[in-house]
Design a protein around this motif. Structure first.
Motif, PDB file in Angstrom:
ATOM      1  N   HIS A 154       0.773  -1.167   0.025  1.00  0.00           N
ATOM      2  CA  HIS A 154       0.002  -0.081   0.149  1.00  0.00           C
ATOM      3  C   HIS A 154       0.831   1.374   0.165  1.00  0.00           C
ATOM      4  O   HIS A 154       0.691   2.374  -0.713  1.00  0.00           O
ATOM      5  CB  HIS A 154      -0.973  -0.096   1.311  1.00  0.00           C
ATOM      6  CG  HIS A 154      -1.839   1.005   1.347  1.00  0.00           C
ATOM      7  ND1 HIS A 154      -1.783   1.931   2.401  1.00  0.00           N
ATOM      8  CD2 HIS A 154      -2.616   1.593   0.458  1.00  0.00           C
ATOM      9  CE1 HIS A 154      -2.658   2.997   2.018  1.00  0.00           C
ATOM     10  NE2 HIS A 154      -3.229   2.644   1.035  1.00  0.00           N
ATOM     11  N   VAL A 167       1.033   4.289  -3.149  1.00  0.00           N
ATOM     12  CA  VAL A 167       0.781   5.500  -2.632  1.00  0.00           C
ATOM     13  C   VAL A 167       2.037   6.381  -3.078  1.00  0.00           C
ATOM     14  O   VAL A 167       1.782   7.569  -3.541  1.00  0.00           O
ATOM     15  CB  VAL A 167       0.528   5.659  -1.223  1.00  0.00           C
ATOM     16  CG1 VAL A 167      -0.037   7.206  -0.941  1.00  0.00           C
ATOM     17  CG2 VAL A 167      -0.824   4.927  -0.759  1.00  0.00           C
ATOM     18  N   ASN A 178      -5.080  15.062  -1.443  1.00  0.00           N
ATOM     19  CA  ASN A 178      -5.372  13.716  -1.336  1.00  0.00           C
ATOM     20  C   ASN A 178      -4.408  12.735  -1.285  1.00  0.00           C
ATOM     21  O   ASN A 178      -4.341  11.890  -0.248  1.00  0.00           O
ATOM     22  CB  ASN A 178      -6.501  13.401  -1.940  1.00  0.00           C
ATOM     23  CG  ASN A 178      -7.926  14.484  -1.738  1.00  0.00           C
ATOM     24  OD1 ASN A 178      -8.144  14.837  -0.776  1.00  0.00           O
ATOM     25  ND2 ASN A 178      -8.735  14.414  -2.920  1.00  0.00           N
ATOM     26  N   VAL A 179      -3.614  12.734  -1.962  1.00  0.00           N
ATOM     27  CA  VAL A 179      -2.587  11.812  -2.109  1.00  0.00           C
ATOM     28  C   VAL A 179      -1.393  11.910  -0.924  1.00  0.00           C
ATOM     29  O   VAL A 179      -1.084  10.883  -0.383  1.00  0.00           O
ATOM     30  CB  VAL A 179      -1.770  11.702  -3.605  1.00  0.00           C
ATOM     31  CG1 VAL A 179      -0.644  10.857  -3.780  1.00  0.00           C
ATOM     32  CG2 VAL A 179      -2.911  11.172  -4.627  1.00  0.00           C
ATOM     33  N   GLU A 205      -3.151  10.611   2.059  1.00  0.00           N
ATOM     34  CA  GLU A 205      -2.943   8.942   1.959  1.00  0.00           C
ATOM     35  C   GLU A 205      -1.716   8.526   2.325  1.00  0.00           C
ATOM     36  O   GLU A 205      -1.103   7.645   2.999  1.00  0.00           O
ATOM     37  CB  GLU A 205      -3.437   8.789   0.843  1.00  0.00           C
ATOM     38  CG  GLU A 205      -3.981   7.198   0.587  1.00  0.00           C
ATOM     39  CD  GLU A 205      -4.361   6.404  -0.663  1.00  0.00           C
ATOM     40  OE1 GLU A 205      -4.288   5.408  -0.688  1.00  0.00           O
ATOM     41  OE2 GLU A 205      -4.846   7.148  -1.372  1.00  0.00           O
ATOM     42  N   GLU A 265      -0.768   9.036   6.008  1.00  0.00           N
ATOM     43  CA  GLU A 265      -1.417   7.769   6.538  1.00  0.00           C
ATOM     44  C   GLU A 265      -0.628   6.521   6.663  1.00  0.00           C
ATOM     45  O   GLU A 265      -0.665   6.003   7.471  1.00  0.00           O
ATOM     46  CB  GLU A 265      -3.008   7.700   6.406  1.00  0.00           C
ATOM     47  CG  GLU A 265      -3.665   8.707   6.515  1.00  0.00           C
ATOM     48  CD  GLU A 265      -5.156   8.786   6.102  1.00  0.00           C
ATOM     49  OE1 GLU A 265      -5.702   7.684   5.681  1.00  0.00           O
ATOM     50  OE2 GLU A 265      -5.977   9.678   6.276  1.00  0.00           O
ATOM     51  N   ALA A 266      -0.563   6.087   5.102  1.00  0.00           N
ATOM     52  CA  ALA A 266       0.181   5.089   4.847  1.00  0.00           C
ATOM     53  C   ALA A 266       1.648   4.688   5.926  1.00  0.00           C
ATOM     54  O   ALA A 266       1.858   3.797   6.258  1.00  0.00           O
ATOM     55  CB  ALA A 266       0.324   4.805   3.656  1.00  0.00           C
TER      56      ALA A 266
END
Length: 178
Positions: free
Chosen positions: A116, A120, A132-133, A136, A139-140
């Motif tokens: 994941h 990303v 948004n990327v 993400e 978060e990853a």
């Protein structure tokens, strides 16, 4: 003959200083690139931009433009390139893992987190300006840090890849033919 008072005078238009939102947008794109390269959080990427700016003697916009130019393969000024390489090398140094008990995650779960994060990272390199990327990506990276018990996303990724490589080499592991 023309009298000097009658001559038409033209003035060059003054160059407007960069708008704050333009600077923020450029810095956000550059932070997205740095987040994908190291990997790191957006806060660390912004600190890295500040370090490049201070070391190269430029402002944050200049540092951000240098990062974006480096991504596209444009040549950089040698001083800026040296500072950028140095800052990236420092960001990739691994801090000591936290003390305490830690049990490694199952290889399949770890592989999902690593895959994941890699996916990303690829999207962040393709669209560094996409908030948004970047969110993400953060978060990853944070999730992998927690799973691996590491303080930096780069350290967590390296530790996870090493753990996955070791799990592939263990005898009696499912999926192994030898």
């Amino acid at each position: 003959m023309d009298h000097p008072a009658e001559q038409i005078k033209t003035f060059a238009a003054p160059t407007a200083p960069p708008q704050a939102q333009d600077v923020r947008a450029t810095a956000a794109c550059a932070a997205g690139v740095l987040m994908a390269l190291v990997p790191c959080t957006s806060a660390k990427a912004r600190r890295m931009l500040d370090e490049v700016a201070m070391g190269a003697g430029t402002d944050v916009r200049g540092a951000a433009e240098a990062v974006l130019d480096a991504q596209t393969g444009k040549p950089l000024a040698p001083a800026v390139e040296d500072v950028l390489r140095h800052v990236l090398a420092l960001a990739r140094n691994l801090p000591a893992p936290p003390a305490g008990s830690w049990s490694p995650p199952e290889p399949d779960v770890l592989r999902q987190h690593v895959n994941h994060l890699r996916a990303v990272r690829r999207r962040a390199m393709a669209a560094p300006g996409d908030a948004n990327v970047r969110g993400e990506m953060e978060e990853a990276a944070y999730t992998l840090c927690v799973v691996m018990g590491q303080r930096s996303a780069h350290g967590a990724l390296l530790a996870a890849e090493e753990l996955l490589a070791v799990s592939r080499l263990r005898p009696g592991t499912p999926g192994r033919r030898c």
